[in-house]
Scaffold this active site. Structure first.
Site, PDB file in Angstrom:
ATOM      1  N   GLU A 169      -0.457  -1.704   5.487  1.00 38.86           N
ATOM      2  CA  GLU A 169      -1.769  -2.021   6.054  1.00 38.86           C
ATOM      3  C   GLU A 169      -2.922  -1.387   5.293  1.00 38.86           C
ATOM      4  O   GLU A 169      -2.892  -0.199   4.978  1.00 38.86           O
ATOM      5  CB  GLU A 169      -1.828  -1.574   7.525  1.00 38.86           C
ATOM      6  CG  GLU A 169      -3.128  -1.932   8.230  1.00 38.86           C
ATOM      7  CD  GLU A 169      -3.107  -1.635   9.720  1.00 38.86           C
ATOM      8  OE1 GLU A 169      -4.112  -1.921  10.391  1.00 38.86           O
ATOM      9  OE2 GLU A 169      -2.090  -1.117  10.213  1.00 38.86           O
TER      10      GLU A 169
ATOM     11  N   PHE B  65       0.838  -1.198   0.000  1.00 41.60           N
ATOM     12  CA  PHE B  65       0.000   0.000   0.000  1.00 41.60           C
ATOM     13  C   PHE B  65       0.878   1.256   0.000  1.00 41.60           C
ATOM     14  O   PHE B  65       0.660   2.189   0.773  1.00 41.60           O
ATOM     15  CB  PHE B  65      -0.959  -0.027   1.194  1.00 41.60           C
ATOM     16  CG  PHE B  65      -1.857  -1.235   1.185  1.00 41.60           C
ATOM     17  CD1 PHE B  65      -2.917  -1.309   0.315  1.00 41.60           C
ATOM     18  CD2 PHE B  65      -1.599  -2.314   2.009  1.00 41.60           C
ATOM     19  CE1 PHE B  65      -3.739  -2.435   0.280  1.00 41.60           C
ATOM     20  CE2 PHE B  65      -2.396  -3.444   1.991  1.00 41.60           C
ATOM     21  CZ  PHE B  65      -3.473  -3.507   1.113  1.00 41.60           C
ATOM     22  N   SER B  66       1.881   1.245  -0.875  1.00 43.96           N
ATOM     23  CA  SER B  66       2.763   2.407  -1.004  1.00 43.96           C
ATOM     24  C   SER B  66       2.045   3.524  -1.753  1.00 43.96           C
ATOM     25  O   SER B  66       1.119   3.279  -2.539  1.00 43.96           O
ATOM     26  CB  SER B  66       4.037   2.021  -1.761  1.00 43.96           C
ATOM     27  OG  SER B  66       4.796   1.093  -1.023  1.00 43.96           O
TER      28      SER B  66
ATOM     29  N   LYS C 246      -1.771  -6.346  13.724  1.00 48.83           N
ATOM     30  CA  LYS C 246      -1.272  -6.313  15.100  1.00 48.83           C
ATOM     31  C   LYS C 246      -0.402  -7.545  15.273  1.00 48.83           C
ATOM     32  O   LYS C 246      -0.881  -8.671  15.183  1.00 48.83           O
ATOM     33  CB  LYS C 246      -2.416  -6.320  16.125  1.00 48.83           C
ATOM     34  CG  LYS C 246      -2.898  -4.929  16.481  1.00 48.83           C
ATOM     35  CD  LYS C 246      -1.870  -4.170  17.278  1.00 48.83           C
ATOM     36  CE  LYS C 246      -2.158  -2.676  17.303  1.00 48.83           C
ATOM     37  NZ  LYS C 246      -1.664  -1.986  16.108  1.00 48.83           N
TER      38      LYS C 246
END
Length: 387
Positions: free
Chosen positions: A189, A172-173, A205
């Site tokens: 994330e 998710f860059s 997590k």
């Protein structure tokens, strides 16, 4: 301007598509949340947008002012593929030359003076205070964050993004520009994705460093999966995510698709769970965001009381950090990441900052939590310090 890149990661429910958007039409809150078929929207929900959702405040000092909501309507958008690119717009004849001229040279400035915003001793004391709050029943798990800040005379965010994406390729860059303010992101994330009537959330997590070889990798991966502490942290946030989705979804439709999934990234293994649900067709974007934001992985549980503790114990205003970055397509579907492992810069103020944090539970060892934060900050510090 906004760019999204998935870096070819194998990821449940896919990674970011490689998309580029450009435009000068800023959108206000009403325009962002209204139902406008055929209209794309791209931007950032800052963490402090929480204050418009709940009766909360953000009184900590900010490194520089940032809008809580920063979206624009693209005038130009295209998808980058292995075979080139696809655009729904008619591109200006000169756009390739303009793009080539914007690519930074190797001499571009990437480094700057960067310092931790909180001392190790103060950090350890804060963890003890949070654990006292847990004993008193005011929170079960709190995502406590610290910041690093930097000053510069000259800094190139495009070159910084390209270098960070070499150091830490993430699913998710992204790179985002709003006038003089930039987001340079290497996020692992997903916050929330909507496809038709389905919502998908993937809270992280649980973190452990990669090994020096395949054997150490396998040992570390197994150690993370077997850790009662990490599993407890993940389970609490997964339950919180289930509850958030249930607020905006059909009764009985919330499902945990994967619990305690272990995913490899360049420097760490992460424990990720996937939660899905089905929403009613009449559920609006505003309903969804107001029911789920901020993401539980960056607050803790229970969410509201824990956010109040976070506000009291942290020493900086989060701003865009731990918010959400993404796009909304013409059909109202969307994909948003969590703004972590990300640099936020203001070229006029000549300042930048980034945040790192971890989940604090009653069993947390403050020294190990500090080391986890250092691990998460590693790639960005290498970039900014020129290591």
């Amino acid at each position: 301007m906004a760019y999204f890149e998935g870096n070819g990661h194998s990821y449940t429910d896919s990674r970011f598509e490689n998309l580029f958007f450009a435009g000068n039409e800023a959108l206000n809150e009403t325009e962002v949340f209204e139902n406008t078929p055929g209209k794309e929207k791209v931007g950032i929900l800052g963490y402090d947008f929480k204050n418009q959702i709940e009766k909360l405040d953000s009184e900590n000092p900010e490194f520089f002012p940032l809008p809580d909501l920063c979206f624009f309507e693209p005038e130009l958008s295209f998808q980058v593929t292995e075979n080139g690119f696809y655009s729904k717009n008619k591109l200006p004849e000169t756009w390739l030359d303009e793009l080539a001229n914007s690519i930074p040279s190797k001499a571009s400035s990437l480094t700057c003076t960067v310092s931790p915003q909180i001392s190790r001793e103060n950090y350890l004391a804060k963890i003890k205070t949070i654990q006292d709050e847990i004993r008193d029943g005011n929170t079960y798990e709190a995502n406590f964050c610290q910041a690093f800040y930097g000053k510069f005379d000259s800094w190139d965010p495009i070159a910084a993004y390209l270098r960070l994406n070499e150091l830490s390729k993430m699913p998710f860059s992204g790179l985002f520009k709003a006038k003089n303010q930039w987001l340079v992101s290497a996020s692992p994330e997903r916050f929330l994705k909507k496809e038709g009537n389905q919502l998908i959330a993937q809270p992280i997590k649980g973190t452990i460093h990669r090994g020096r070889n395949e054997q150490e990798d396998a040992e570390n991966q197994q150690a993370l999966l077997a850790s009662e502490k990490e599993r407890a942290e993940n389970l609490m946030i997964t339950d919180l995510t289930r509850n958030d989705l249930a607020r905006v979804s059909k009764t009985g439709s919330v499902r945990v698709e994967e619990l305690f999934g272990i995913y490899p990234f360049p420097r760490v293994f992460q424990m990720i769970s996937t939660v899905s649900s089905e929403i009613n067709p009449s559920t609006s974007l505003r309903d969804i965001i107001y029911g789920t934001f901020p993401m539980g992985s960056m607050t803790g549980a229970p969410k509201i009381s824990t956010m109040k503790i976070i506000e009291r114990e942290e020493d900086f205003r989060r701003g865009w950090f731990s918010g959400a970055y993404g796009w909304i397509d013409e059909d109202g579907d969307f994909d948003f990441s969590v703004v972590i492992r990300s640099i936020i810069a203001d070229l006029d103020a000549k300042k930048l900052y980034f945040g790192v944090g971890s989940a604090i539970t009653i069993d947390a060892d403050a020294r190990l939590e500090y080391e986890e934060c250092a691990l998460k900050a590693q790639a960005i510090l290498e970039l900014l310090r020129g290591n």
